[in-house]
Design a protein around this motif. Sequence first.
Motif, PDB file in Angstrom:
ATOM      1  N   GLU A 470       8.197  11.719   6.745  1.00  0.00           N
ATOM      2  CA  GLU A 470       8.237  11.815   8.208  1.00  0.00           C
ATOM      3  C   GLU A 470       6.877  12.302   8.702  1.00  0.00           C
ATOM      4  O   GLU A 470       6.542  13.481   8.567  1.00  0.00           O
ATOM      5  CB  GLU A 470       9.353  12.768   8.646  1.00  0.00           C
ATOM      6  N   TYR A 471       6.096  11.397   9.266  1.00  0.00           N
ATOM      7  CA  TYR A 471       4.726  11.692   9.670  1.00  0.00           C
ATOM      8  C   TYR A 471       4.701  12.161  11.129  1.00  0.00           C
ATOM      9  O   TYR A 471       5.105  11.422  12.023  1.00  0.00           O
ATOM     10  CB  TYR A 471       3.842  10.458   9.508  1.00  0.00           C
ATOM     11  N   PRO A 472       4.231  13.384  11.392  1.00  0.00           N
ATOM     12  CA  PRO A 472       4.211  13.879  12.774  1.00  0.00           C
ATOM     13  C   PRO A 472       3.216  13.143  13.665  1.00  0.00           C
ATOM     14  O   PRO A 472       3.364  13.130  14.878  1.00  0.00           O
ATOM     15  CB  PRO A 472       3.827  15.353  12.617  1.00  0.00           C
ATOM     16  N   VAL A 473       2.191  12.541  13.063  1.00  0.00           N
ATOM     17  CA  VAL A 473       1.254  11.674  13.780  1.00  0.00           C
ATOM     18  C   VAL A 473       1.239  10.341  13.060  1.00  0.00           C
ATOM     19  O   VAL A 473       0.988  10.286  11.840  1.00  0.00           O
ATOM     20  CB  VAL A 473      -0.173  12.263  13.816  1.00  0.00           C
ATOM     21  N   ALA A 474       1.528   9.279  13.764  1.00  0.00           N
ATOM     22  CA  ALA A 474       1.585   7.958  13.135  1.00  0.00           C
ATOM     23  C   ALA A 474       0.238   7.612  12.508  1.00  0.00           C
ATOM     24  O   ALA A 474      -0.791   7.698  13.182  1.00  0.00           O
ATOM     25  CB  ALA A 474       1.969   6.901  14.159  1.00  0.00           C
ATOM     26  N   PRO A 475       0.203   7.237  11.220  1.00  0.00           N
ATOM     27  CA  PRO A 475      -1.068   6.845  10.577  1.00  0.00           C
ATOM     28  C   PRO A 475      -1.445   5.425  10.991  1.00  0.00           C
ATOM     29  O   PRO A 475      -1.303   4.467  10.236  1.00  0.00           O
ATOM     30  CB  PRO A 475      -0.734   6.944   9.082  1.00  0.00           C
ATOM     31  N   SER A 476      -1.946   5.300  12.216  1.00  0.00           N
ATOM     32  CA  SER A 476      -2.110   3.979  12.837  1.00  0.00           C
ATOM     33  C   SER A 476      -3.041   3.064  12.055  1.00  0.00           C
ATOM     34  O   SER A 476      -2.763   1.869  11.908  1.00  0.00           O
ATOM     35  CB  SER A 476      -2.606   4.137  14.282  1.00  0.00           C
ATOM     36  N   ASP A 477      -4.156   3.598  11.542  1.00  0.00           N
ATOM     37  CA  ASP A 477      -5.074   2.759  10.761  1.00  0.00           C
ATOM     38  C   ASP A 477      -4.384   2.200   9.520  1.00  0.00           C
ATOM     39  O   ASP A 477      -4.542   1.018   9.184  1.00  0.00           O
ATOM     40  CB  ASP A 477      -6.306   3.559  10.335  1.00  0.00           C
ATOM     41  N   MET A 478      -3.624   3.036   8.822  1.00  0.00           N
ATOM     42  CA  MET A 478      -2.966   2.603   7.591  1.00  0.00           C
ATOM     43  C   MET A 478      -1.836   1.619   7.879  1.00  0.00           C
ATOM     44  O   MET A 478      -1.613   0.670   7.122  1.00  0.00           O
ATOM     45  CB  MET A 478      -2.435   3.812   6.822  1.00  0.00           C
ATOM     46  N   ILE A 479      -1.106   1.829   8.965  1.00  0.00           N
ATOM     47  CA  ILE A 479      -0.059   0.881   9.362  1.00  0.00           C
ATOM     48  C   ILE A 479      -0.682  -0.470   9.672  1.00  0.00           C
ATOM     49  O   ILE A 479      -0.157  -1.524   9.298  1.00  0.00           O
ATOM     50  CB  ILE A 479       0.729   1.437  10.566  1.00  0.00           C
ATOM     51  N   GLU A 480      -1.839  -0.446  10.326  1.00  0.00           N
ATOM     52  CA  GLU A 480      -2.563  -1.685  10.622  1.00  0.00           C
ATOM     53  C   GLU A 480      -2.950  -2.417   9.346  1.00  0.00           C
ATOM     54  O   GLU A 480      -2.987  -3.649   9.296  1.00  0.00           O
ATOM     55  CB  GLU A 480      -3.812  -1.342  11.441  1.00  0.00           C
ATOM     56  N   GLN A 481      -3.214  -1.634   8.275  1.00  0.00           N
ATOM     57  CA  GLN A 481      -3.608  -2.223   6.978  1.00  0.00           C
ATOM     58  C   GLN A 481      -2.405  -2.598   6.114  1.00  0.00           C
ATOM     59  O   GLN A 481      -2.574  -3.037   4.997  1.00  0.00           O
ATOM     60  CB  GLN A 481      -4.503  -1.255   6.228  1.00  0.00           C
ATOM     61  N   GLY A 482      -1.194  -2.382   6.626  1.00  0.00           N
ATOM     62  CA  GLY A 482      -0.017  -2.823   5.893  1.00  0.00           C
ATOM     63  C   GLY A 482       0.857  -1.735   5.328  1.00  0.00           C
ATOM     64  O   GLY A 482       1.851  -2.036   4.644  1.00  0.00           O
ATOM     65  N   PHE A 483       0.531  -0.457   5.574  1.00  0.00           N
ATOM     66  CA  PHE A 483       1.366   0.608   5.039  1.00  0.00           C
ATOM     67  C   PHE A 483       2.761   0.533   5.649  1.00  0.00           C
ATOM     68  O   PHE A 483       2.917   0.405   6.869  1.00  0.00           O
ATOM     69  CB  PHE A 483       0.749   1.976   5.334  1.00  0.00           C
ATOM     70  N   GLN A 484       3.766   0.639   4.794  1.00  0.00           N
ATOM     71  CA  GLN A 484       5.150   0.593   5.234  1.00  0.00           C
ATOM     72  C   GLN A 484       5.666   2.009   5.421  1.00  0.00           C
ATOM     73  O   GLN A 484       5.829   2.751   4.446  1.00  0.00           O
ATOM     74  CB  GLN A 484       6.010  -0.159   4.218  1.00  0.00           C
ATOM     75  N   ALA A 485       5.944   2.378   6.667  1.00  0.00           N
ATOM     76  CA  ALA A 485       6.468   3.710   6.937  1.00  0.00           C
ATOM     77  C   ALA A 485       7.918   3.803   6.483  1.00  0.00           C
ATOM     78  O   ALA A 485       8.567   2.802   6.131  1.00  0.00           O
ATOM     79  CB  ALA A 485       6.353   4.008   8.430  1.00  0.00           C
ATOM     80  N   LYS A 486       8.429   5.000   6.471  1.00  0.00           N
ATOM     81  CA  LYS A 486       9.788   5.260   6.010  1.00  0.00           C
ATOM     82  C   LYS A 486      10.801   4.530   6.882  1.00  0.00           C
ATOM     83  O   LYS A 486      10.702   4.510   8.103  1.00  0.00           O
ATOM     84  CB  LYS A 486      10.061   6.767   6.044  1.00  0.00           C
ATOM     85  N   THR A 487      11.807   3.951   6.224  1.00  0.00           N
ATOM     86  CA  THR A 487      12.885   3.287   6.940  1.00  0.00           C
ATOM     87  C   THR A 487      14.079   4.216   7.033  1.00  0.00           C
ATOM     88  O   THR A 487      14.151   5.241   6.353  1.00  0.00           O
ATOM     89  CB  THR A 487      13.310   1.993   6.224  1.00  0.00           C
ATOM     90  N   ALA A 488      15.034   3.859   7.875  1.00  0.00           N
ATOM     91  CA  ALA A 488      16.225   4.691   8.042  1.00  0.00           C
ATOM     92  C   ALA A 488      16.982   4.841   6.734  1.00  0.00           C
ATOM     93  O   ALA A 488      17.554   5.895   6.460  1.00  0.00           O
ATOM     94  CB  ALA A 488      17.129   4.071   9.113  1.00  0.00           C
ATOM     95  N   ALA A 489      16.963   3.795   5.901  1.00  0.00           N
ATOM     96  CA  ALA A 489      17.691   3.832   4.623  1.00  0.00           C
ATOM     97  C   ALA A 489      17.098   4.858   3.686  1.00  0.00           C
ATOM     98  O   ALA A 489      17.788   5.421   2.830  1.00  0.00           O
ATOM     99  CB  ALA A 489      17.684   2.451   3.977  1.00  0.00           C
ATOM    100  N   GLU A 490      15.786   5.104   3.786  1.00  0.00           N
ATOM    101  CA  GLU A 490      15.122   6.052   2.898  1.00  0.00           C
ATOM    102  C   GLU A 490      15.303   7.485   3.389  1.00  0.00           C
ATOM    103  O   GLU A 490      15.111   8.421   2.653  1.00  0.00           O
ATOM    104  CB  GLU A 490      13.629   5.722   2.796  1.00  0.00           C
TER     105      GLU A 490
END
Length: 490
Positions: A470-490
């Motif tokens: 659970e990231y308190p600040v969205a890692p926007s650069d990494m998400i742009e590069q394809g990082f998959q943030a945590k899903t509800a299932a996880e």
Amino acid sequence: MSNKMPPAHPFDDDKLREECGVFGVIGVTDAANFVALGLHALQHRGQEAGGIVTHSPETGFNQARRMGLVRDNFTSEKMMAMLPGSIGIGHVRYSTAGNKNQQTAIRDVQPFFGEFSMGGAAVAHNGNITNANSLRRELIERGSIFQSSSDTECIIHLMARSMGRNIPDRMEEALRKVEGAFSIVAMTRTKLIGCRDALGVRPLVLGKIGNGWALASESCALDIIGAEFVREIAPGEMVVITEKGVESHYPFRPNRARFCIFEHVYFSRPDSIVGGRSVYETRENIGRELAKEAPVEADIVCPVPDSGTPAAIGYSLQSGIPYAMGIIRNQYMGRTFIEPTEQIRNMGVRLKLNVNRALIKDKRVILVDDSVVRGTTSRKIKEMILDAGAKEVHFRIASPPTAWPCFYGVDTPQREKLLAATMTEDEMRSHLGVDSLKFISLDGLYRAVGEANGRDPNAPSYCDACFSGEYPVAPSDMIEQGFQAKTAAE
């Protein structure tokens, strides 16, 4: 001859690494000497490189940046004579991203210096700007010319484009455009400036020394110069220190603090005070909680030195199982001991750690370590303990499973290289080849740092993204590069 730098930790690549430490002082004679001492106390936060900037009316701004350790670069009379002045800041670095080429990496060594219309300023930064890539693209399109690969340089360029009437105003405006985590120490000719991001993820403390002041990543750096600990810089606070004293500003919208909980587990020195708590006592509490949550019958409790020691003591005190130094650390293995060839690399852990065979033989051993990242070092230590004749090996880990990368100033492997991201606890136990493996729970960790009811899932009081995802600040650069943030299932 290869121009590739050797790893900063060639025999220990299985730990999370703090990116850097910052220090600053004003109102003292020979500021550079104080800065060098402060950086030496913060060396655990970065061993790759260091830099110091000072100012004196006679010579203006003076700066020196070097690869390697503080003791090897900033102790000679000749070097320190090049850095006169009563105000100075410094930085020690262990890079997360950026260039690892020896000949160009010096460009990434902080503090960074910029000349503005109202005078010069130097900036040193601990943390990570999570929107640095998008900021850099925007700045380059508008004509900025970057000299480094460090995200910190974005702050200098944003300050240059600001229309603020003075350096602190320009820094405030620049930092409002920055996302992520940062503790900053900066200086002008007459001002020492300190600032933490609105969440206070990374640490920064204020100290008093005679008629002067000091800023540091940790209180242990104040101790070494004989400064009195005054307080922590508050999350979202900017202090501007002059000969008149300390002024506080709050340039960011108020937010709930989310200090990095791993500072309590590993990053901070055990003799530091963090969040008003002794780091050593907190780590001992972690060991006690771990003993409550994961008891096991054994003969001795051994730390994996040195980071596992306070937790092992706590585990021993709580469980009643004797504490013993079953593994001895070689304190004199320097980073440049030998070129780490493949054969030597396979011996790496043995070069740093040696088993106390007489103590281990025929014993059921509990090994207490601060974390498991890739698991490579844990497997080698287990093999050493078994080779010494141990009957059983039980791992107890003083942090929850590290299943997510950190994007706030910590050198973390990609998620797929984190053992806990791809294996269950039982699969990790089998992979490590130990008789049992248990991690402290996230609630247990929160209890150890003073949260009696454990972690509030709706409003956690720490940043624990490396455990929870659970990231308190969205890692926007990494998400742009394809990082998959945590899903509800996880």
